[in-house]
Design a protein around this motif. Structure first.
Motif, PDB file in Angstrom:
ATOM      1  N   UNK A  75     -30.107 -17.412  29.490  1.00  0.00           N
ATOM      2  CA  UNK A  75     -31.393 -16.932  30.031  1.00  0.00           C
ATOM      3  C   UNK A  75     -32.048 -15.924  29.094  1.00  0.00           C
ATOM      4  N   UNK A  76     -31.238 -15.044  28.491  1.00  0.00           N
ATOM      5  CA  UNK A  76     -31.779 -14.075  27.544  1.00  0.00           C
ATOM      6  C   UNK A  76     -32.472 -14.795  26.378  1.00  0.00           C
ATOM      7  N   UNK A  77     -31.798 -15.795  25.793  1.00  0.00           N
ATOM      8  CA  UNK A  77     -32.373 -16.519  24.662  1.00  0.00           C
ATOM      9  C   UNK A  77     -33.673 -17.219  25.043  1.00  0.00           C
ATOM     10  N   UNK A  88     -28.590  -6.928  21.361  1.00  0.00           N
ATOM     11  CA  UNK A  88     -27.603  -5.859  21.137  1.00  0.00           C
ATOM     12  C   UNK A  88     -28.142  -4.828  20.153  1.00  0.00           C
ATOM     13  N   UNK A  89     -28.778  -5.307  19.086  1.00  0.00           N
ATOM     14  CA  UNK A  89     -29.308  -4.407  18.065  1.00  0.00           C
ATOM     15  C   UNK A  89     -30.325  -3.428  18.659  1.00  0.00           C
ATOM     16  N   UNK A 383     -25.869  -7.053  31.393  1.00  0.00           N
ATOM     17  CA  UNK A 383     -26.378  -6.375  32.583  1.00  0.00           C
ATOM     18  C   UNK A 383     -27.499  -5.411  32.186  1.00  0.00           C
ATOM     19  N   UNK A 384     -27.312  -4.701  31.108  1.00  0.00           N
ATOM     20  CA  UNK A 384     -28.295  -3.744  30.604  1.00  0.00           C
ATOM     21  C   UNK A 384     -29.567  -4.467  30.142  1.00  0.00           C
ATOM     22  N   UNK A 385     -29.406  -5.468  29.293  1.00  0.00           N
ATOM     23  CA  UNK A 385     -30.563  -6.162  28.720  1.00  0.00           C
ATOM     24  C   UNK A 385     -31.413  -6.865  29.777  1.00  0.00           C
ATOM     25  N   UNK A 386     -30.739  -7.510  30.724  1.00  0.00           N
ATOM     26  CA  UNK A 386     -31.462  -8.343  31.696  1.00  0.00           C
ATOM     27  C   UNK A 386     -32.014  -7.546  32.875  1.00  0.00           C
ATOM     28  N   UNK A 387     -31.822  -6.242  32.882  1.00  0.00           N
ATOM     29  CA  UNK A 387     -32.463  -5.383  33.875  1.00  0.00           C
ATOM     30  C   UNK A 387     -33.474  -4.437  33.238  1.00  0.00           C
ATOM     31  N   UNK A 388     -33.756  -4.637  31.955  1.00  0.00           N
ATOM     32  CA  UNK A 388     -34.651  -3.728  31.236  1.00  0.00           C
ATOM     33  C   UNK A 388     -35.975  -4.415  30.914  1.00  0.00           C
ATOM     34  N   UNK A 389     -36.889  -3.632  30.374  1.00  0.00           N
ATOM     35  CA  UNK A 389     -38.197  -4.161  29.996  1.00  0.00           C
ATOM     36  C   UNK A 389     -38.114  -5.105  28.803  1.00  0.00           C
ATOM     37  N   UNK A 390     -36.957  -5.209  28.187  1.00  0.00           N
ATOM     38  CA  UNK A 390     -36.783  -6.167  27.090  1.00  0.00           C
ATOM     39  C   UNK A 390     -36.880  -7.606  27.581  1.00  0.00           C
ATOM     40  N   UNK A 402     -26.926  -9.596  39.317  1.00  0.00           N
ATOM     41  CA  UNK A 402     -26.411  -8.244  39.111  1.00  0.00           C
ATOM     42  C   UNK A 402     -25.024  -8.078  39.713  1.00  0.00           C
ATOM     43  N   UNK A 403     -24.832  -8.671  40.888  1.00  0.00           N
ATOM     44  CA  UNK A 403     -23.521  -8.565  41.541  1.00  0.00           C
ATOM     45  C   UNK A 403     -22.449  -9.268  40.710  1.00  0.00           C
TER      46      UNK A 403
END
Length: 425
Positions: A75-77, A88-89, A383-390, A402-403
């Motif tokens: 999903x991130x990609x 990550x960078x 978890x960090x990336x997919x809950x941020x404005x990124x 999230x769970x």
């Protein structure tokens, strides 16, 4: 590499969703096959041999955890048009330092382990023909040549065929040992027998859980899925792959429960335990069944080898491109780039020295430490990336994601502590 992908994603953002078709399935099969190696077979067999069907529920939960992690990486990609290493960078230089140390040390030790694992069934299938170390070298060189000269489409097809072999062999064995269905269904109830905690955590966190989960997004892009119009296809692909893995794991646990638990047979730890199982199968069901199992053993090990040779080399190419974009020029296939091939060589030739030497204790400790840290790193950074404005708001984590990622992160932290404790002991 990342910039090219991002342009494709943004430029295609308004495309209608693609129809999720069985014919589209591919990257998920690759990631699942790569993640399940001989060590996972042994872990599952040992759990079945010690506790029967009691920990079947843990194997099922483990597959759900891997579905959530691979889905998040894919999903991130697709949602951002950026690679996972690019994400990550963006979190800080500490991620780059960790990843650099990880791919160098992990690749060095894993290369030797993967070659040895692939060589064991070949040496057993063709006894007396060649020394085990030479079989291992041939497996490593075969993986190098195959990945070096073939494009993703061919790589995926070969992986799919080998997965089919793995699947058919394990399901056949599970049927052959005559499973007790009532006991199997009872094993779906969460129960923790005395002394089973380590095995339970291993089943949930270990089967199919490696750096190749992070490589899933790279294989998604290599398939040609580059934007959110492929999201439904990616999710179907991921679920089918780990459903297949679930059947594979359950089948091996059945073999452990019926063939080993009931007769009190103990296996050696590590890949050599599978040779013990081959001997047990020959004693109970004949030589043909034992040989068939060895073929499945080889398919399991070799898919992990060529999967890592391809997937982690893609990740390394992306890593190198962040510091020297000229190494992977925009619009080029990263699997034809210099960093990709350099890492392929790193996975193959330096580890050969470990096949002929006793592995240095200090290196094994470092390998164990950074390896134990990777899965918590993956789960918590996703978890960090997919809950941020990124991440675009539409594609950020919901409550379920999230769970699942939070539970996976906690689980892998516990597993990490347990593995580090074992190393210190």
């Amino acid at each position: 590499m990342a910039d090219t992908t991002q342009t494709d994603a943004v430029g295609s953002e308004n495309h209608a969703p693609r129809k999720a078709s069985w014919r589209s399935i591919g990257p998920g099969i690759v990631v699942a096959a790569t993640g399940v190696g001989a060590g996972d077979l042994v872990a599952t067999l040992l759990a079945g041999s010690k506790f029967g069907y009691t920990l079947l529920w843990a194997a099922v939960i483990g597959c759900l955890v891997k579905i959530s992690l691979a889905e998040a990486a894919g999903r991130w990609h697709l949602a951002t048009g950026r690679t996972l290493f690019d994400g990550w960078h963006s979190l800080g230089s500490w991620t780059t330092v960790y990843f650099a140390g990880y791919v160098v040390v992990w690749g060095f030790v894993y290369g030797a382990a993967a070659m040895s694992s692939s060589a064991l069934p070949l040496a057993a299938l063709f006894p007396g023909t060649m020394d085990l170390k030479l079989w291992a070298v041939l497996c490593g060189l075969a993986g190098l040549v195959f990945v070096w000269f073939n494009r993703y489409a061919v790589f995926e097809k070969v992986m799919t065929v080998l997965v089919g072999v793995m699947f058919l062999v394990t399901v056949y064995l599970a049927i052959r040992v005559t499973p007790r269905l009532d006991a199997a269904f009872a094993g779906l109830a969460p129960v923790l027998p005395d002394g089973s905690l380590v095995y339970t955590l291993g089943l949930i966190g270990g089967v199919g859980g490696t750096i190749t989960l992070a490589a899933y997004g790279y294989w998604v892009n290599a398939k040609g899925w580059t934007n959110t119009s492929w999201m439904k296809v990616m999710r179907l692909d991921n679920r089918v792959a780990y459903f297949t893995t679930g059947i594979f794991v359950v089948a091996m646990l059945i073999v452990g429960a019926e063939l080993l638990h009931s007769s009190g047979v103990a296996l050696a730890k590590g890949d050599k335990g599978l040779l013990d199982l081959s001997a047990v199968l020959e004693e109970h069901y004949g030589r043909a069944t034992a040989k068939l199992f060895l073929v499945g053993f080889f398919a399991t090990s070799f898919t992990s080898l060529i999967g890592v040779w391809h997937g982690v080399s893609l990740m390394f190419a992306d890593f190198a491109a962040k510091f020297r974009p000229s190494l992977v020029p925009a619009g080029t296939n990263p699997a034809r780039s210099l960093p990709f091939r350099v890492y392929l060589l790193w996975l193959t030739f330096p580890p050969i020295s470990l096949l002929f030497l006793d592995q240095p204790f200090g290196l094994i400790v470092v390998y164990g430490v950074i390896g134990a840290l990777f899965m918590p790193f993956l789960a918590l950074t996703l978890l960090w990336l997919l809950n941020s404005s990124r991440t675009p708001a539409q594609w950020r984590n919901g409550l379920l994601s999230n769970a699942m990622l939070g539970a996976a992160g906690l689980l892998f932290v516990v597993l990490c502590v347990q593995q580090l404790w074992e190393l210190l002991r």
